[in-house]
Design a protein around this motif. Structure first.
Motif, mmCIF file in Angstrom:
data_model
loop_
_atom_site.group_PDB
_atom_site.id
_atom_site.type_symbol
_atom_site.label_atom_id
_atom_site.label_comp_id
_atom_site.label_asym_id
_atom_site.label_seq_id
_atom_site.Cartn_x
_atom_site.Cartn_y
_atom_site.Cartn_z
ATOM 1 N N ARG A 37 0.999 -1.256 -0.125
ATOM 2 C CA ARG A 37 0.227 -0.428 -0.240
ATOM 3 C C ARG A 37 0.726 1.446 0.141
ATOM 4 O O ARG A 37 0.536 2.690 -0.685
ATOM 5 N N ALA A 38 1.978 1.187 0.590
ATOM 6 C CA ALA A 38 2.553 1.994 0.410
ATOM 7 C C ALA A 38 3.192 2.675 0.029
ATOM 8 O O ALA A 38 3.669 3.819 -0.584
ATOM 9 N N LEU A 42 -2.477 1.413 -6.123
ATOM 10 C CA LEU A 42 -2.799 0.038 -6.053
ATOM 11 C C LEU A 42 -3.482 -0.597 -7.494
ATOM 12 O O LEU A 42 -4.005 -1.274 -7.399
ATOM 13 N N SER A 43 -3.773 0.858 -8.315
ATOM 14 C CA SER A 43 -3.755 -0.574 -9.588
ATOM 15 C C SER A 43 -3.392 -0.979 -10.362
ATOM 16 O O SER A 43 -4.123 -2.200 -11.014
ATOM 17 N N GLU A 44 -2.529 -1.468 -10.240
ATOM 18 C CA GLU A 44 -1.553 -1.746 -11.044
ATOM 19 C C GLU A 44 -0.278 -2.613 -10.256
ATOM 20 O O GLU A 44 1.044 -2.382 -10.408
ATOM 21 N N ASN A 45 -0.575 -3.142 -8.603
ATOM 22 C CA ASN A 45 0.254 -3.131 -8.137
ATOM 23 C C ASN A 45 -0.151 -4.539 -7.738
ATOM 24 O O ASN A 45 -0.833 -5.333 -6.561
ATOM 25 N N ALA A 46 1.075 -5.408 -8.507
ATOM 26 C CA ALA A 46 0.944 -6.630 -8.381
ATOM 27 C C ALA A 46 1.445 -7.342 -6.335
ATOM 28 O O ALA A 46 0.906 -8.207 -6.051
ATOM 29 N N GLU A 47 2.236 -6.871 -6.058
ATOM 30 C CA GLU A 47 2.333 -7.070 -4.659
ATOM 31 C C GLU A 47 1.430 -7.009 -3.843
ATOM 32 O O GLU A 47 1.349 -7.821 -3.554
#
Length: 158
Positions: A37-38, A42-47
């Motif tokens: 989150r940091a 978040l829309s393209e955050n695979a982690e």
């Protein structure tokens, strides 16, 4: 809700897994989510997606284990007095009448079944054929490879 038979050892294994999930895996995935989150978007955050997926799996498994343990009928084979009869949690020595090979199985719950450890599920064809039999009896097992005949050599409650 019906009870689920499980050996004392099987219940301990489920409790250990539940403890690990709650004390190690759940906090670890929560940290992974906050770190992802940091990173921002978040829309393209695979982690973030992977961590959320892992969290869903962990929470589902915790719920499943709590349900199974809540419905468990824990059976300690050392306290059984079945007078030599094959019952859930008993250990059985068998001889294959076709080739003379000797095998030993313990009849356990579905979650504990592990053929490498010679533990067969109470719902397996061999366990269903054995339940209620005594040492000296010959049983026919409808196995996937065909019908097999076994002689019950000994029944133990260990």
């Amino acid at each position: 809700m019906s009870t689920i038979p499980i050996t004392k050892r099987g219940a301990e294994m489920l409790k250990e897994e539940l403890h690990r999930l709650k004390t190690k895996d759940r906090p670890s995935v929560i940290n992974a989510i906050s770190e992802a989150r940091a990173q921002g978007d978040l829309s393209e955050n695979a982690e973030y997606d992977a961590a959320k997926e892992r969290q869903a799996f962990i929470e589902g498994r915790i719920a499943e284990l709590e349900g199974k343990l809540g419905a468990a009928q824990i059976i300690d084979p050392t306290t059984l007095d079945a007078e030599g009869r094959i019952v859930f949690a008993s250990t059985v020595d068998l001889e294959d009448l076709e080739n003379g090979q000797k095998v030993t199985y313990q009849i356990v719950g579905e979650d504990e079944a592990d053929l490498k450890e010679k533990k067969v599920s109470v719902t397996s064809p061999i366990a269903r054929a054995l339940i209620g039999k005594y040492a000296g009896d010959v049983v026919e097992v409808n196995a996937p490879s065909g019908v097999r005949e076994y002689e019950v050599l000994e029944v133990r409650y260990i």
